[in-house]
Design a protein around this motif. Structure first.
Motif, PDB file in Angstrom:
ATOM      1  N   CYS A  45      87.360  25.104  25.927  1.00 28.69           N
ATOM      2  CA  CYS A  45      86.998  25.175  24.509  1.00 28.69           C
ATOM      3  C   CYS A  45      86.865  23.826  23.824  1.00 28.69           C
ATOM      4  O   CYS A  45      86.329  23.747  22.723  1.00 28.69           O
ATOM      5  CB  CYS A  45      88.003  26.034  23.747  1.00 28.69           C
ATOM      6  N   GLY A  46      87.349  22.749  24.458  1.00 33.58           N
ATOM      7  CA  GLY A  46      87.271  21.448  23.804  1.00 33.58           C
ATOM      8  C   GLY A  46      87.968  21.483  22.465  1.00 33.58           C
ATOM      9  O   GLY A  46      89.099  21.954  22.339  1.00 33.58           O
ATOM     10  N   SER A  47      87.277  21.029  21.436  1.00 36.45           N
ATOM     11  CA  SER A  47      87.871  20.959  20.104  1.00 36.45           C
ATOM     12  C   SER A  47      87.666  22.224  19.284  1.00 36.45           C
ATOM     13  O   SER A  47      87.951  22.230  18.092  1.00 36.45           O
ATOM     14  CB  SER A  47      87.358  19.721  19.372  1.00 36.45           C
ATOM     15  N   GLY A  48      87.206  23.299  19.912  1.00 42.53           N
ATOM     16  CA  GLY A  48      87.248  24.619  19.297  1.00 42.53           C
ATOM     17  C   GLY A  48      86.067  25.067  18.472  1.00 42.53           C
ATOM     18  O   GLY A  48      86.125  26.131  17.852  1.00 42.53           O
ATOM     19  N   GLN A  49      84.956  24.327  18.459  1.00 40.03           N
ATOM     20  CA  GLN A  49      83.820  24.743  17.635  1.00 40.03           C
ATOM     21  C   GLN A  49      83.310  26.131  17.993  1.00 40.03           C
ATOM     22  O   GLN A  49      83.036  26.948  17.123  1.00 40.03           O
ATOM     23  CB  GLN A  49      82.653  23.745  17.731  1.00 40.03           C
ATOM     24  N   GLY A  50      83.146  26.400  19.274  1.00 41.84           N
ATOM     25  CA  GLY A  50      82.668  27.717  19.706  1.00 41.84           C
ATOM     26  C   GLY A  50      83.741  28.790  19.585  1.00 41.84           C
ATOM     27  O   GLY A  50      83.444  29.950  19.294  1.00 41.84           O
ATOM     28  N   THR A  51      84.978  28.406  19.777  1.00 46.78           N
ATOM     29  CA  THR A  51      86.091  29.355  19.716  1.00 46.78           C
ATOM     30  C   THR A  51      86.147  30.030  18.353  1.00 46.78           C
ATOM     31  O   THR A  51      86.263  31.254  18.252  1.00 46.78           O
ATOM     32  CB  THR A  51      87.424  28.632  19.997  1.00 46.78           C
ATOM     33  N   THR A  52      86.064  29.243  17.302  1.00 51.26           N
ATOM     34  CA  THR A  52      86.174  29.799  15.951  1.00 51.26           C
ATOM     35  C   THR A  52      84.995  30.695  15.593  1.00 51.26           C
ATOM     36  O   THR A  52      85.145  31.588  14.758  1.00 51.26           O
ATOM     37  CB  THR A  52      86.330  28.684  14.897  1.00 51.26           C
ATOM     38  N   LEU A  53      83.841  30.498  16.224  1.00 48.64           N
ATOM     39  CA  LEU A  53      82.690  31.366  15.960  1.00 48.64           C
ATOM     40  C   LEU A  53      82.937  32.802  16.419  1.00 48.64           C
ATOM     41  O   LEU A  53      82.315  33.735  15.916  1.00 48.64           O
ATOM     42  CB  LEU A  53      81.437  30.830  16.668  1.00 48.64           C
ATOM     43  N   LEU A  54      83.849  32.986  17.349  1.00 51.00           N
ATOM     44  CA  LEU A  54      84.146  34.321  17.870  1.00 51.00           C
ATOM     45  C   LEU A  54      85.115  35.100  16.989  1.00 51.00           C
ATOM     46  O   LEU A  54      85.231  36.317  17.101  1.00 51.00           O
ATOM     47  CB  LEU A  54      84.719  34.208  19.287  1.00 51.00           C
ATOM     48  N   ALA A  55      85.821  34.420  16.102  1.00 48.44           N
ATOM     49  CA  ALA A  55      86.900  35.032  15.313  1.00 48.44           C
ATOM     50  C   ALA A  55      86.496  36.282  14.534  1.00 48.44           C
ATOM     51  O   ALA A  55      87.262  37.245  14.504  1.00 48.44           O
ATOM     52  CB  ALA A  55      87.517  33.995  14.380  1.00 48.44           C
ATOM     53  N   PRO A  56      85.323  36.342  13.908  1.00 53.29           N
ATOM     54  CA  PRO A  56      84.997  37.548  13.132  1.00 53.29           C
ATOM     55  C   PRO A  56      84.822  38.816  13.977  1.00 53.29           C
ATOM     56  O   PRO A  56      84.872  39.919  13.448  1.00 53.29           O
ATOM     57  CB  PRO A  56      83.666  37.192  12.453  1.00 53.29           C
ATOM     58  N   TYR A  57      84.630  38.649  15.268  1.00 52.51           N
ATOM     59  CA  TYR A  57      84.299  39.780  16.127  1.00 52.51           C
ATOM     60  C   TYR A  57      85.482  40.343  16.905  1.00 52.51           C
ATOM     61  O   TYR A  57      85.364  41.398  17.523  1.00 52.51           O
ATOM     62  CB  TYR A  57      83.215  39.367  17.124  1.00 52.51           C
ATOM     63  N   PHE A  58      86.605  39.626  16.924  1.00 54.72           N
ATOM     64  CA  PHE A  58      87.719  40.001  17.785  1.00 54.72           C
ATOM     65  C   PHE A  58      89.032  40.027  17.015  1.00 54.72           C
ATOM     66  O   PHE A  58      89.225  39.267  16.074  1.00 54.72           O
ATOM     67  CB  PHE A  58      87.849  39.024  18.969  1.00 54.72           C
ATOM     68  N   THR A  59      89.938  40.867  17.463  1.00 55.60           N
ATOM     69  CA  THR A  59      91.283  40.880  16.899  1.00 55.60           C
ATOM     70  C   THR A  59      91.994  39.573  17.209  1.00 55.60           C
ATOM     71  O   THR A  59      92.695  39.019  16.367  1.00 55.60           O
ATOM     72  CB  THR A  59      92.086  42.069  17.480  1.00 55.60           C
ATOM     73  N   LYS A  60      91.775  39.056  18.425  1.00 58.28           N
ATOM     74  CA  LYS A  60      92.434  37.828  18.876  1.00 58.28           C
ATOM     75  C   LYS A  60      91.447  37.004  19.697  1.00 58.28           C
ATOM     76  O   LYS A  60      90.745  37.545  20.553  1.00 58.28           O
ATOM     77  CB  LYS A  60      93.666  38.184  19.715  1.00 58.28           C
ATOM     78  N   VAL A  61      91.429  35.701  19.454  1.00 56.18           N
ATOM     79  CA  VAL A  61      90.595  34.765  20.208  1.00 56.18           C
ATOM     80  C   VAL A  61      91.503  33.633  20.690  1.00 56.18           C
ATOM     81  O   VAL A  61      92.260  33.064  19.904  1.00 56.18           O
ATOM     82  CB  VAL A  61      89.458  34.179  19.342  1.00 56.18           C
ATOM     83  N   VAL A  62      91.411  33.326  21.983  1.00 56.45           N
ATOM     84  CA  VAL A  62      92.203  32.244  22.557  1.00 56.45           C
ATOM     85  C   VAL A  62      91.251  31.227  23.177  1.00 56.45           C
ATOM     86  O   VAL A  62      90.441  31.572  24.035  1.00 56.45           O
ATOM     87  CB  VAL A  62      93.189  32.758  23.628  1.00 56.45           C
ATOM     88  N   GLY A  63      91.356  29.989  22.717  1.00 54.85           N
ATOM     89  CA  GLY A  63      90.621  28.892  23.331  1.00 54.85           C
ATOM     90  C   GLY A  63      91.519  28.230  24.358  1.00 54.85           C
ATOM     91  O   GLY A  63      92.698  27.972  24.082  1.00 54.85           O
TER      92      GLY A  63
END
Length: 160
Positions: A45-63
């Motif tokens: 995930c590196g510094s998390g730019q893509g990780t945070t884009l997933l947040a609206p779609y999932f109960t939990k997102v882990v980078g």
């Protein structure tokens, strides 16, 4: 073993500042999945730019990332409450078998031991789960048992 780059604070800060966040590709992935799910894992995930884009779609997102410095940048950048980060290699994900709905690797899979990573993604994904490998270019071949040709055909078909 995954390649360890972007370890220094200066490199991690530049990565956070200049890496492209794949908004359009994230929307396309979610259109395949059609509804909100429980768990997404963004590997490398590196510094998390893509990780945070997933947040609206999932109960939990882990980078996840192998680099503590990259994860430090992700943690310092601010993120939604349902997003967390863990340090681990791409080939050793800290999730139970069949626990994950979506595994992504956004411009990171070229650093992984692809065979081991694909085995690990297969292990953690639930039946019907999705593996999405995003890259600036698809000049790599995937090898995974007797479905290698099918995987590569899908990558060429979806290449946008």
């Amino acid at each position: 073993m995954a390649v360890r780059l972007f370890e220094g604070k200066k490199q991690a800060a530049a990565y956070l500042q200049y890496r492209v966040a794949p908004h359009e590709l994230t929307s396309r992935i979610m259109s395949f999945m059609e509804k909100k799910f429980n768990l997404a894992v963004d590997v490398g995930c590196g510094s998390g730019q893509g990780t945070t884009l997933l947040a609206p779609y999932f109960t939990k997102v882990v980078g996840t990332d192998i680099s503590p410095t990259q994860l430090e940048m992700a943690l310092a950048s601010g993120f939604p409450a349902n997003v967390s980060y863990r340090q681990c290699p791409a080939e050793e994900l800290p999730f139970a078998s069949g626990e994950v709905d979506l595994v992504t690797a956004m411009t990171a899979a070229h650093w992984f031991d692809r065979q081991r990573f694909l085995q690990e993604a297969d292990r953690v994904l639930r039946p019907g789960g999705c593996l999405a490998l995003l890259s600036y270019t698809m000049d790599m071949e995937l090898e995974y048992g007797d479905v290698s040709n099918t995987l590569n055909d899908i990558c060429k078909e979806v290449d946008i």
